[in-house]
Design a protein around this motif. Structure first.
Motif, PDB file in Angstrom:
ATOM      1  N   LEU A 132      -4.313 -37.870 -14.213  1.00  0.00           N
ATOM      2  CA  LEU A 132      -4.995 -36.995 -13.362  1.00  0.00           C
ATOM      3  C   LEU A 132      -4.089 -37.181 -12.077  1.00  0.00           C
ATOM      4  N   ALA A 133      -2.587 -36.389 -11.448  1.00  0.00           N
ATOM      5  CA  ALA A 133      -2.180 -36.850 -10.079  1.00  0.00           C
ATOM      6  C   ALA A 133      -2.866 -35.636  -8.917  1.00  0.00           C
ATOM      7  N   GLU A 134      -2.952 -35.888  -7.839  1.00  0.00           N
ATOM      8  CA  GLU A 134      -3.876 -34.414  -6.768  1.00  0.00           C
ATOM      9  C   GLU A 134      -3.230 -35.110  -5.724  1.00  0.00           C
ATOM     10  N   GLU A 135      -2.612 -34.027  -5.009  1.00  0.00           N
ATOM     11  CA  GLU A 135      -3.077 -34.782  -3.532  1.00  0.00           C
ATOM     12  C   GLU A 135      -4.394 -34.147  -2.807  1.00  0.00           C
ATOM     13  N   ASN A 136      -4.823 -34.382  -1.665  1.00  0.00           N
ATOM     14  CA  ASN A 136      -6.256 -33.970  -1.230  1.00  0.00           C
ATOM     15  C   ASN A 136      -6.479 -33.588  -0.118  1.00  0.00           C
TER      16      ASN A 136
ATOM     17  N   TYR B 221      -4.451 -40.416  -8.114  1.00  0.00           N
ATOM     18  CA  TYR B 221      -4.050 -40.615  -9.075  1.00  0.00           C
ATOM     19  C   TYR B 221      -5.227 -41.434 -10.054  1.00  0.00           C
ATOM     20  N   LYS B 222      -5.087 -40.746 -11.721  1.00  0.00           N
ATOM     21  CA  LYS B 222      -6.190 -41.752 -12.117  1.00  0.00           C
ATOM     22  C   LYS B 222      -5.815 -42.634 -13.222  1.00  0.00           C
ATOM     23  N   THR B 223      -4.785 -42.457 -13.832  1.00  0.00           N
ATOM     24  CA  THR B 223      -4.746 -44.071 -14.671  1.00  0.00           C
ATOM     25  C   THR B 223      -2.909 -44.944 -13.948  1.00  0.00           C
ATOM     26  N   SER B 224      -3.149 -46.065 -14.960  1.00  0.00           N
ATOM     27  CA  SER B 224      -1.891 -47.052 -14.155  1.00  0.00           C
ATOM     28  C   SER B 224      -0.520 -46.215 -14.417  1.00  0.00           C
ATOM     29  N   ILE B 225       0.460 -46.592 -13.870  1.00  0.00           N
ATOM     30  CA  ILE B 225       1.668 -45.690 -13.133  1.00  0.00           C
ATOM     31  C   ILE B 225       3.088 -46.793 -13.753  1.00  0.00           C
ATOM     32  N   THR B 226       4.080 -46.495 -13.649  1.00  0.00           N
ATOM     33  CA  THR B 226       5.303 -46.711 -13.822  1.00  0.00           C
ATOM     34  C   THR B 226       5.679 -46.453 -12.242  1.00  0.00           C
ATOM     35  N   ALA B 227       5.614 -44.950 -11.903  1.00  0.00           N
ATOM     36  CA  ALA B 227       6.757 -44.805 -10.654  1.00  0.00           C
ATOM     37  C   ALA B 227       5.976 -43.205 -10.039  1.00  0.00           C
ATOM     38  N   LEU B 228       6.029 -43.309  -8.871  1.00  0.00           N
ATOM     39  CA  LEU B 228       5.007 -42.043  -8.094  1.00  0.00           C
ATOM     40  C   LEU B 228       6.400 -41.670  -7.350  1.00  0.00           C
ATOM     41  N   GLN B 229       6.649 -40.250  -7.571  1.00  0.00           N
ATOM     42  CA  GLN B 229       7.371 -39.591  -6.765  1.00  0.00           C
ATOM     43  C   GLN B 229       6.783 -38.650  -5.858  1.00  0.00           C
TER      44      GLN B 229
END
Lengths: 112, 110
Positions: free
Chosen positions: B3-7, B25-33
């Protein structure tokens, strides 16, 4: 540079109708996507295609079909339009995984 | 699933001011855009920041990533009216799928 074209820009249908949205890209990208965007909400993935003739379900695939006719085109079919499907449908393409996605301007669907 | 969310749902600033949009965000990621969507258009990517990077800049834009707190920020300096848009963060984890946040609507007043 390249461009993603979505047709039609506006689509009005009747409840229960089968409706098709089309997307073309000239980036020569392998991967294409269909998202649904409801008012004031984020994008939800419906279907994606890693390469020509490939089809992968997203989080929201129920009620939709998709077809990757060739590398440059990706179609989405709403199998039976419902009133709660009034939304903007966005097509995107990318070179591959973890890459930037390029979006089209969207098709706005209204179901009467 | 991630889950990704803006605050914040919406922000308003005067032209010339700086503004920051946050994302968690909630879990491990490779990248964020970070993407920006202007009215009537599809989203357009602003910055891609990989999990081993802490900061990335693109002109007046600066993105940070803190993997320990699973959060990111996008700062815009010297805002212009044309920065008025919805800003999304989107995360990926070794795959083709991006998880988009619900977006923060930014209004820049003249």
């Amino acid at each position: 540079g390249g461009i993603i074209t979505q047709t039609p820009k506006f689509l009005i249908g009747q409840e229960g109708q089968k409706l098709t949205l089309k997307c073309q890209q000239n980036f020569n990208h392998d991967t294409m996507y269909w998202y649904r965007q409801d008012s004031g909400k984020g994008l939800r993935l419906i279907y994606y295609s890693i390469t020509e003739n490939d089809l992968q379900k997203g989080d929201l695939s129920e009620g939709y079909d998709a077809s990757r006719e060739k590398k440059s085109s990706f179609s989405l079919t709403v199998t039976s339009a419902q009133k709660n499907e009034m939304a903007v449908f966005l097509c995107a393409s990318s070179m591959g995984d973890t890459a930037e996605q390029f979006f089209g301007p969207g098709t706005r669907l209204t179901v009467l | 699933s991630q889950l990704a969310e803006e605050n914040l749902w919406a922000l308003s600033v005067h032209e010339g001011e700086s503004v920051t949009v946050n994302c968690s965000y909630k879990t491990s990621i490779t990248a964020l855009q970070w993407y920006r969507q202007k009215s009537g258009e599809g989203p357009a990517q602003l910055i891609l920041i990989r999990s081993n990077e802490r900061e990335k800049r693109n002109g007046r834009l600066r993105a940070t990533l803190d993997t320990s707190s699973q959060s990111s920020s996008l700062s815009i300096t010297a805002t212009r009216c044309e920065d008025t848009a919805v800003y999304f963060c989107a995360t990926d984890n070794m795959g083709y799928k991006l998880t988009f946040g619900t977006g923060t609507s930014l209004l820049v007043d003249p």
